[in-house]
Design a protein around this motif. Structure first.
Motif, PDB file in Angstrom:
ATOM      1  N   ALA A 127      37.505  38.556 -78.445  1.00  0.00           N
ATOM      2  CA  ALA A 127      37.396  37.362 -78.971  1.00  0.00           C
ATOM      3  C   ALA A 127      37.224  36.381 -77.584  1.00  0.00           C
ATOM      4  N   TYR A 128      36.496  35.308 -78.263  1.00  0.00           N
ATOM      5  CA  TYR A 128      35.898  34.462 -77.218  1.00  0.00           C
ATOM      6  C   TYR A 128      35.008  33.388 -77.726  1.00  0.00           C
ATOM      7  N   GLY A 129      34.977  32.082 -76.838  1.00  0.00           N
ATOM      8  CA  GLY A 129      34.178  31.051 -77.069  1.00  0.00           C
ATOM      9  C   GLY A 129      35.447  30.113 -76.629  1.00  0.00           C
ATOM     10  N   ARG A 130      35.254  28.948 -77.025  1.00  0.00           N
ATOM     11  CA  ARG A 130      36.415  27.816 -77.336  1.00  0.00           C
ATOM     12  C   ARG A 130      37.261  28.089 -78.282  1.00  0.00           C
ATOM     13  N   ARG A 154      26.938  47.612 -68.346  1.00  0.00           N
ATOM     14  CA  ARG A 154      26.656  46.869 -69.427  1.00  0.00           C
ATOM     15  C   ARG A 154      27.283  45.650 -68.878  1.00  0.00           C
ATOM     16  N   VAL A 155      26.835  44.887 -69.404  1.00  0.00           N
ATOM     17  CA  VAL A 155      27.405  43.079 -68.647  1.00  0.00           C
ATOM     18  C   VAL A 155      26.933  42.684 -70.629  1.00  0.00           C
ATOM     19  N   ILE A 156      28.857  41.958 -70.841  1.00  0.00           N
ATOM     20  CA  ILE A 156      29.215  41.754 -71.902  1.00  0.00           C
ATOM     21  C   ILE A 156      29.521  39.970 -71.283  1.00  0.00           C
ATOM     22  N   GLN A 157      28.626  38.822 -72.314  1.00  0.00           N
ATOM     23  CA  GLN A 157      28.399  37.372 -71.240  1.00  0.00           C
ATOM     24  C   GLN A 157      29.536  36.250 -72.328  1.00  0.00           C
ATOM     25  N   ALA A 158      30.544  36.764 -71.379  1.00  0.00           N
ATOM     26  CA  ALA A 158      31.355  35.598 -72.663  1.00  0.00           C
ATOM     27  C   ALA A 158      31.942  34.158 -71.740  1.00  0.00           C
ATOM     28  N   SER A 159      31.006  33.536 -71.094  1.00  0.00           N
ATOM     29  CA  SER A 159      30.987  32.863 -70.531  1.00  0.00           C
ATOM     30  C   SER A 159      30.890  31.355 -71.334  1.00  0.00           C
ATOM     31  N   THR A 160      31.545  29.791 -71.394  1.00  0.00           N
ATOM     32  CA  THR A 160      30.782  29.287 -72.307  1.00  0.00           C
ATOM     33  C   THR A 160      30.591  28.091 -72.204  1.00  0.00           C
ATOM     34  N   THR A 161      30.173  28.274 -70.817  1.00  0.00           N
ATOM     35  CA  THR A 161      29.761  27.425 -69.804  1.00  0.00           C
ATOM     36  C   THR A 161      28.054  27.669 -70.042  1.00  0.00           C
ATOM     37  N   SER A 206      19.911  26.121 -69.736  1.00  0.00           N
ATOM     38  CA  SER A 206      21.325  24.934 -69.000  1.00  0.00           C
ATOM     39  C   SER A 206      21.092  24.970 -67.588  1.00  0.00           C
ATOM     40  N   THR A 207      21.738  23.792 -66.981  1.00  0.00           N
ATOM     41  CA  THR A 207      21.693  23.632 -65.916  1.00  0.00           C
ATOM     42  C   THR A 207      21.932  25.004 -64.192  1.00  0.00           C
ATOM     43  N   ASP A 229      34.009  32.251 -67.577  1.00  0.00           N
ATOM     44  CA  ASP A 229      34.369  30.980 -66.504  1.00  0.00           C
ATOM     45  C   ASP A 229      35.314  31.010 -65.622  1.00  0.00           C
ATOM     46  N   THR A 230      35.315  30.266 -64.733  1.00  0.00           N
ATOM     47  CA  THR A 230      36.423  29.248 -63.955  1.00  0.00           C
ATOM     48  C   THR A 230      36.428  28.516 -63.698  1.00  0.00           C
TER      49      THR A 230
END
Length: 300
Positions: A127-130, A154-161, A206-207, A229-230
């Motif tokens: 479960a991911y996202g905002r 492998r990488v699972i990219q779950a950052s929302t930013t 993104s930035t 995200d931190t």
């Protein structure tokens, strides 16, 4: 898994025969293979759950069968960034649902995802996202062991930013490039050992932000690096071991906190010790038989 009949058969195996088996393994430089408990899922597979939504509170997770709705497993208080152990289940279709921690059984799930478990296939349900746009996805896991001295990641990219990220070691070895939100990359082989990673958000989407993360990969292991995200808006990487090495040799399956499903390999060094013990047992038994035979002769 051995039955009682299998165990009784093993107990009747002559000691000399067992010693010969060990001696043959040593002579050929091979390794004996011992299957750990639950190595044969009897046509089943494995599922685990990942909570990757940064603004969603702790959740209780339920795994139920699609047909009949029987409860298979329940996890309480799963916090952001947590990844459960694999749960072994028979082949079939299941439903993963999440509710806020402590909710009554009648609470409608905030997340409900069906997952089809195939024979021998491990999967990760994330479960991911905002929270306002919470989504779920089922990732197929590949736990094929790497070459000796290597690890697979492998990488699972779950950052929302960060819409996409690049990850490389500080020595310049790339792990992944432009990994997009909500996706899993393919597996890459890297040298086992400690690594410092540079995690950079893709400047095209993104930035640009760069942070570092420390990981330590055991030889023969397979791992997933979850990009999260931190609290201060940065990026971090959480490594999760999917399949762990046994000793210095790779395993052949899943290692979980509740008992592995791996095929454990006993190395030549261990076999040498086993062979010595077996040989001593054979010599001792032979000497005892000779003493008894001599005593019986003298009695006559």
């Amino acid at each position: 898994m051995r039955t009682r009949n299998d165990h009784s058969t093993m107990r009747r195996l002559p000691l000399a025969g067992a010693a010969l088996t060990a001696a043959l393994a040593l002579a050929t430089g091979g390794a004996l293979t011992a299957t750990a408990a639950h190595a044969d899922p009897a046509g089943g597979g494995w599922v685990r759950v990942a909570h990757l939504s940064p603004d969603t509170t702790s959740v209780d997770v339920r795994l139920t069968g699609l047909a009949g709705g029987d409860l298979v497993s329940e996890l309480d208080g799963v916090a952001y960034g947590a990844v459960s152990d694999y749960i072994e289940v028979p082949q079939g279709t299941y439903v993963v649902s999440m509710v806020p921690s402590g909710s009554p059984d009648s609470t409608a799930p905030m997340v409900r995802q069906s997952v089809n478990i195939l024979s021998g296939q491990p999967v990760t349900v994330a479960a991911y996202g905002r929270n306002a746009e919470l989504d779920t996805k089922v990732f197929s896991d590949d736990l094929t062991p790497p070459a000796e001295g290597q690890a697979r990641v492998r990488v699972i990219q779950a950052s929302t930013t960060a819409k996409a990220v690049d990850i490389a070691t500080t020595t310049g070895v790339p792990v992944t490039q432009k990994a997009k939100q909500g996706t899993a990359t393919g597996y890459a082989s890297v040298g086992a050992g400690p690594w410092t990673l540079d995690v950079t958000s893709d400047p095209a989407t993104s930035t640009t932000r760069t942070s570092q993360a420390q990981i330590d990969l055991a030889p023969g292991s397979v791992a997933t690096l979850f990009v999260l995200d931190t609290a201060d808006g940065g990026l971090t990487v959480k490594p999760v071991v999917d399949s762990a090495g046994v000793g210095e040799l790779p395993t052949g399956g899943i290692q979980t906190g509740g008992g592995g499903t791996a095929t454990e390999h006993v190395g030549v060094g261990n076999l040498a010790g086993v062979g010595v013990l077996l040989l001593l047992g054979v010599l001792g038994a032979t000497a005892l038989q000779r003493r008894r035979a001599g005593g019986a002769t003298g009695a006559r």
